[in-house]
Motif scaffolding. Structure first.
Motif, PDB file in Angstrom:
ATOM      1  N   UNK A 130       0.845  -1.194   0.000  1.00  0.00           N
ATOM      2  CA  UNK A 130       0.000   0.000   0.000  1.00  0.00           C
ATOM      3  C   UNK A 130       0.881   1.246   0.000  1.00  0.00           C
ATOM      4  N   UNK A 131       0.593   2.131  -0.935  1.00  0.00           N
ATOM      5  CA  UNK A 131       1.307   3.405  -0.995  1.00  0.00           C
ATOM      6  C   UNK A 131       0.479   4.493  -0.321  1.00  0.00           C
ATOM      7  N   UNK A 132       1.162   5.407   0.331  1.00  0.00           N
ATOM      8  CA  UNK A 132       0.515   6.573   0.932  1.00  0.00           C
ATOM      9  C   UNK A 132       1.170   7.832   0.364  1.00  0.00           C
ATOM     10  N   UNK A 133       0.356   8.667  -0.257  1.00  0.00           N
ATOM     11  CA  UNK A 133       0.833   9.961  -0.755  1.00  0.00           C
ATOM     12  C   UNK A 133       0.227  11.048   0.122  1.00  0.00           C
ATOM     13  N   UNK A 134       1.075  11.834   0.738  1.00  0.00           N
ATOM     14  CA  UNK A 134       0.637  12.938   1.590  1.00  0.00           C
ATOM     15  C   UNK A 134       0.998  14.246   0.899  1.00  0.00           C
ATOM     16  N   UNK A 135      -0.016  15.067   0.645  1.00  0.00           N
ATOM     17  CA  UNK A 135       0.196  16.360  -0.009  1.00  0.00           C
ATOM     18  C   UNK A 135      -0.046  17.490   0.983  1.00  0.00           C
ATOM     19  N   UNK A 136       0.916  18.371   1.091  1.00  0.00           N
ATOM     20  CA  UNK A 136       0.773  19.592   1.875  1.00  0.00           C
ATOM     21  C   UNK A 136       0.299  20.677   0.912  1.00  0.00           C
ATOM     22  N   UNK A 137      -0.989  20.978   0.929  1.00  0.00           N
ATOM     23  CA  UNK A 137      -1.543  21.896  -0.069  1.00  0.00           C
ATOM     24  C   UNK A 137      -0.984  23.316   0.025  1.00  0.00           C
ATOM     25  N   UNK A 138      -0.580  23.724   1.207  1.00  0.00           N
ATOM     26  CA  UNK A 138       0.029  25.055   1.323  1.00  0.00           C
ATOM     27  C   UNK A 138       1.338  25.100   0.531  1.00  0.00           C
ATOM     28  N   UNK A 139       2.144  24.045   0.675  1.00  0.00           N
ATOM     29  CA  UNK A 139       3.413  23.974  -0.057  1.00  0.00           C
ATOM     30  C   UNK A 139       3.182  23.710  -1.536  1.00  0.00           C
ATOM     31  N   UNK A 140       2.185  22.878  -1.838  1.00  0.00           N
ATOM     32  CA  UNK A 140       1.836  22.556  -3.226  1.00  0.00           C
ATOM     33  C   UNK A 140       1.451  23.825  -3.986  1.00  0.00           C
ATOM     34  N   UNK A 141       0.653  24.681  -3.327  1.00  0.00           N
ATOM     35  CA  UNK A 141       0.224  25.936  -3.948  1.00  0.00           C
ATOM     36  C   UNK A 141       1.380  26.921  -4.078  1.00  0.00           C
ATOM     37  N   UNK A 142       2.172  27.042  -3.031  1.00  0.00           N
ATOM     38  CA  UNK A 142       3.289  27.997  -3.055  1.00  0.00           C
ATOM     39  C   UNK A 142       4.284  27.662  -4.161  1.00  0.00           C
ATOM     40  N   UNK A 143       4.442  26.362  -4.424  1.00  0.00           N
ATOM     41  CA  UNK A 143       5.395  25.951  -5.447  1.00  0.00           C
ATOM     42  C   UNK A 143       4.876  26.162  -6.859  1.00  0.00           C
TER      43      UNK A 143
END
Length: 262
Positions: A39-52
């Motif tokens: 099982x894979x787990x992908x964790x996205x930090x949307x604040x960092x995702x948006x800033x980038x």
């Protein structure tokens, strides 16, 4: 009398061999550890995702976020801005999403699902040789731009190692396979059962980074792959052990009779 002793010994030996074969069949079995699973787990930090992914010149003043996630149960669902269901992510916090590794070894295609079709990407990678093949991960995302216009819909992921770099790819009939996120600070090893263990940070990359003008050096989340829960042992019926005890007793009786006859 020697013939009688010989026949009894043969019969008991055959019974013991049958008992051994039966218990071997009933013993707990585990799946081959060769093909990558887990099982894979992908964790996205949307604040960092948006800033980038802020790109004022392209009309994305606040960048992009992962707004929704659909799992493997929605593999036949065409993903557009109007698609309902899925899980809504926080626009500013980190969210962990589960992606079970696909067990199919050939890619299943559903061309009628949505404007660009859907697939279940195959898993063809051997845990002991990650330089070839891929790991299929079912799922879909809806990306939206806060304060901007348009949507992006990356889906039907696969994980591929090119050289020393792990890339998460997307697939659709419009653009084919495209790199989306890359793993950095990677940890790669095998478990005691020979299963692949993989983790790392995530950064924008490839065509998707080019579409939004993303910063490809910023960490926007994390990835981890771990084994699924191990299968439980299969209990051996009591009758099997009684059968074995009976055979051992018969062997002892046979030996005693052989001695008396001799």
């Amino acid at each position: 009398m020697t013939i009688l002793h010989y026949n009894r010994t043969q019969w008991v030996s055959a019974g013991l061999l049958a008992f051994s074969a039966l218990t071997a069949v009933l013993a707990p079995a585990t799946a081959s550890a060769a093909q990558v699973s887990g099982d894979a787990t992908i964790t996205i930090n949307n604040a960092a995702f948006a800033a980038a992914s802020v790109n004022v010149g392209s009309g994305y003043p606040n960048g992009w976020i992962v707004a929704k996630h659909w799992g493997a149960s929605d593999n036949l669902l065409g993903i557009t801005g109007a698609t309902t269901g899925g899980t809504t992510l926080s626009a500013t916090a980190s969210t962990a999403m589960s992606f079970a590794v696909n067990a199919n070894t050939t890619t299943n295609s559903y061309p009628a699902a949505g404007p660009y079709g859907r697939t279940e990407q195959a898993t063809t990678m051997d845990a002991g040789n990650t330089s070839v093949g891929q790991i299929g991960l079912s799922g879909a995302w809806l990306l939206t731009s806060q304060g901007g216009s348009g949507i992006l819909t990356p889906y039907d992921f696969s994980l591929v190692k090119t050289g020393s770099t792990w890339n998460i790819k997307t697939y659709d009939t419009g653009f084919g396979y495209q790199n989306f996120l890359k793993l950095t600070n990677v940890s790669e090893s095998l478990s005691s059962n020979g299963e692949l263990l993989l983790s790392g940070d995530l950064q924008w990359t490839g065509l998707w980074a080019g579409l939004v003008g993303a910063n490809t050096n910023a960490v926007v989340g994390t990835f981890s792959l771990a084994p699924s829960t191990a299968p439980s042992a299969v209990p051996v019926p009591a009758a099997v052990w009684m059968f074995g005890s009976g055979l051992l007793g018969l062997l002892g009786a046979s030996r005693r009779k052989a001695l008396v006859v001799a």
